[in-house]
Design a protein around this motif. Structure first.
Motif, PDB file in Angstrom:
ATOM      1  N   GLU A 105       9.732   3.304   5.331  1.00  0.00           N
ATOM      2  CA  GLU A 105      10.087   3.229   3.916  1.00  0.00           C
ATOM      3  C   GLU A 105       9.951   1.798   3.392  1.00  0.00           C
ATOM      4  OE1 GLU A 105      13.561   4.780   0.878  1.00  0.00           O
ATOM      5  OE2 GLU A 105      14.089   4.453   2.971  1.00  0.00           O
ATOM      6  N   ARG A 106      10.429   0.841   4.151  1.00  0.00           N
ATOM      7  CA  ARG A 106      10.314  -0.561   3.716  1.00  0.00           C
ATOM      8  C   ARG A 106       8.861  -0.978   3.564  1.00  0.00           C
ATOM      9  NH1 ARG A 106      14.109  -1.761   7.774  1.00  0.00           N
ATOM     10  NH2 ARG A 106      12.524  -2.867   8.942  1.00  0.00           N
ATOM     11  N   LEU A 107       8.027  -0.575   4.518  1.00  0.00           N
ATOM     12  CA  LEU A 107       6.635  -1.028   4.511  1.00  0.00           C
ATOM     13  C   LEU A 107       5.752  -0.331   3.486  1.00  0.00           C
ATOM     14  CD1 LEU A 107       5.972  -1.438   8.347  1.00  0.00           C
ATOM     15  CD2 LEU A 107       6.513  -3.211   6.655  1.00  0.00           C
ATOM     16  N   THR A 108       6.115   0.890   3.084  1.00  0.00           N
ATOM     17  CA  THR A 108       5.276   1.603   2.116  1.00  0.00           C
ATOM     18  C   THR A 108       5.874   1.612   0.716  1.00  0.00           C
ATOM     19  OG1 THR A 108       6.270   3.720   2.728  1.00  0.00           O
ATOM     20  CG2 THR A 108       4.234   3.115   3.842  1.00  0.00           C
ATOM     21  N   MET A 109       7.129   1.936   0.624  1.00  0.00           N
ATOM     22  CA  MET A 109       7.727   2.112  -0.697  1.00  0.00           C
ATOM     23  C   MET A 109       8.053   0.788  -1.394  1.00  0.00           C
ATOM     24  SD  MET A 109       7.518   5.173  -1.355  1.00  0.00           S
ATOM     25  CE  MET A 109       7.282   6.731  -0.556  1.00  0.00           C
ATOM     26  N   THR A 110       8.422  -0.228  -0.639  1.00  0.00           N
ATOM     27  CA  THR A 110       8.735  -1.513  -1.289  1.00  0.00           C
ATOM     28  C   THR A 110       7.520  -2.062  -2.038  1.00  0.00           C
ATOM     29  OG1 THR A 110      10.448  -1.974   0.346  1.00  0.00           O
ATOM     30  CG2 THR A 110       9.680  -3.829  -0.981  1.00  0.00           C
ATOM     31  N   PRO A 111       6.347  -2.179  -1.393  1.00  0.00           N
ATOM     32  CA  PRO A 111       5.187  -2.682  -2.146  1.00  0.00           C
ATOM     33  C   PRO A 111       4.787  -1.761  -3.303  1.00  0.00           C
ATOM     34  CG  PRO A 111       4.720  -2.668   0.213  1.00  0.00           C
ATOM     35  CD  PRO A 111       6.031  -1.980   0.019  1.00  0.00           C
ATOM     36  N   LEU A 112       4.936  -0.459  -3.103  1.00  0.00           N
ATOM     37  CA  LEU A 112       4.595   0.483  -4.170  1.00  0.00           C
ATOM     38  C   LEU A 112       5.503   0.286  -5.380  1.00  0.00           C
ATOM     39  CD1 LEU A 112       3.037   2.892  -5.272  1.00  0.00           C
ATOM     40  CD2 LEU A 112       4.633   4.372  -4.055  1.00  0.00           C
ATOM     41  N   VAL A 113       6.787   0.143  -5.149  1.00  0.00           N
ATOM     42  CA  VAL A 113       7.717  -0.037  -6.265  1.00  0.00           C
ATOM     43  C   VAL A 113       7.533  -1.418  -6.903  1.00  0.00           C
ATOM     44  CG1 VAL A 113      10.138   0.019  -6.989  1.00  0.00           C
ATOM     45  CG2 VAL A 113       9.323   1.633  -5.290  1.00  0.00           C
ATOM     46  N   VAL A 114       7.167  -2.421  -6.119  1.00  0.00           N
ATOM     47  CA  VAL A 114       6.844  -3.731  -6.704  1.00  0.00           C
ATOM     48  C   VAL A 114       5.657  -3.587  -7.652  1.00  0.00           C
ATOM     49  CG1 VAL A 114       5.939  -6.042  -6.205  1.00  0.00           C
ATOM     50  CG2 VAL A 114       7.846  -5.146  -4.858  1.00  0.00           C
ATOM     51  N   ALA A 115       4.640  -2.851  -7.228  1.00  0.00           N
ATOM     52  CA  ALA A 115       3.472  -2.628  -8.085  1.00  0.00           C
ATOM     53  C   ALA A 115       3.874  -1.897  -9.364  1.00  0.00           C
ATOM     54  CB  ALA A 115       2.400  -1.839  -7.331  1.00  0.00           C
TER      55      ALA A 115
END
Length: 126
Positions: A105-115
């Motif tokens: 979750e940290r590796l996929t969702m964090t960058p996605l939500v930042v975008a």
């Protein structure tokens, strides 16, 4: 620029809605969402996923109106305020995903939500 950002934002929200729908259907992808504690989501988190889908649609609708891609409802005074509320929600989402105990979750969702946050910022400030 705001129109392109709103379109990309909407496409990403659509992809997230499909992901949430898969979670509702019982796909074993729970380690990417809701703290990653369940491979297959229990009932209460599936309900949360359904609420998330509704929010994603609302967020996309608001930002599309803010960018001028959709005709706003008769009273437009709330659209700017709502776009800033979306920004606050996404900022909280960045934090929550970044501190998740689930590495996927940290590796996929964090960058996605930042975008998504950056795209929403472009639209909100246009």
């Amino acid at each position: 620029m705001a129109q392109a950002a709103a379109i990309i934002f909407t496409v990403l929200m659509g992809a997230l809605a499909i992901f949430q729908a898969a979670l509702i259907a019982g796909a074993p992808l729970g380690h990417f969402a809701w703290g990653g504690q369940h491979r297959v989501l229990p009932r209460r988190l599936r309900i949360g996923s359904a609420v998330a889908i509704a929010l994603y649609g609302l967020f996309a609708l608001i930002l599309m109106m803010r960018a001028g891609l959709l005709a706003p409802w008769p009273d437009t005074s709330w659209i700017t305020f709502a776009s800033w509320v979306i920004l606050a929600y996404l900022a909280l989402g960045v934090v929550m995903n970044a501190i998740s105990r689930s590495l996927p979750e940290r590796l996929t969702m964090t960058p996605l939500v930042v975008a998504l946050l950056v795209l929403a910022l472009v639209v909100a400030t246009a």
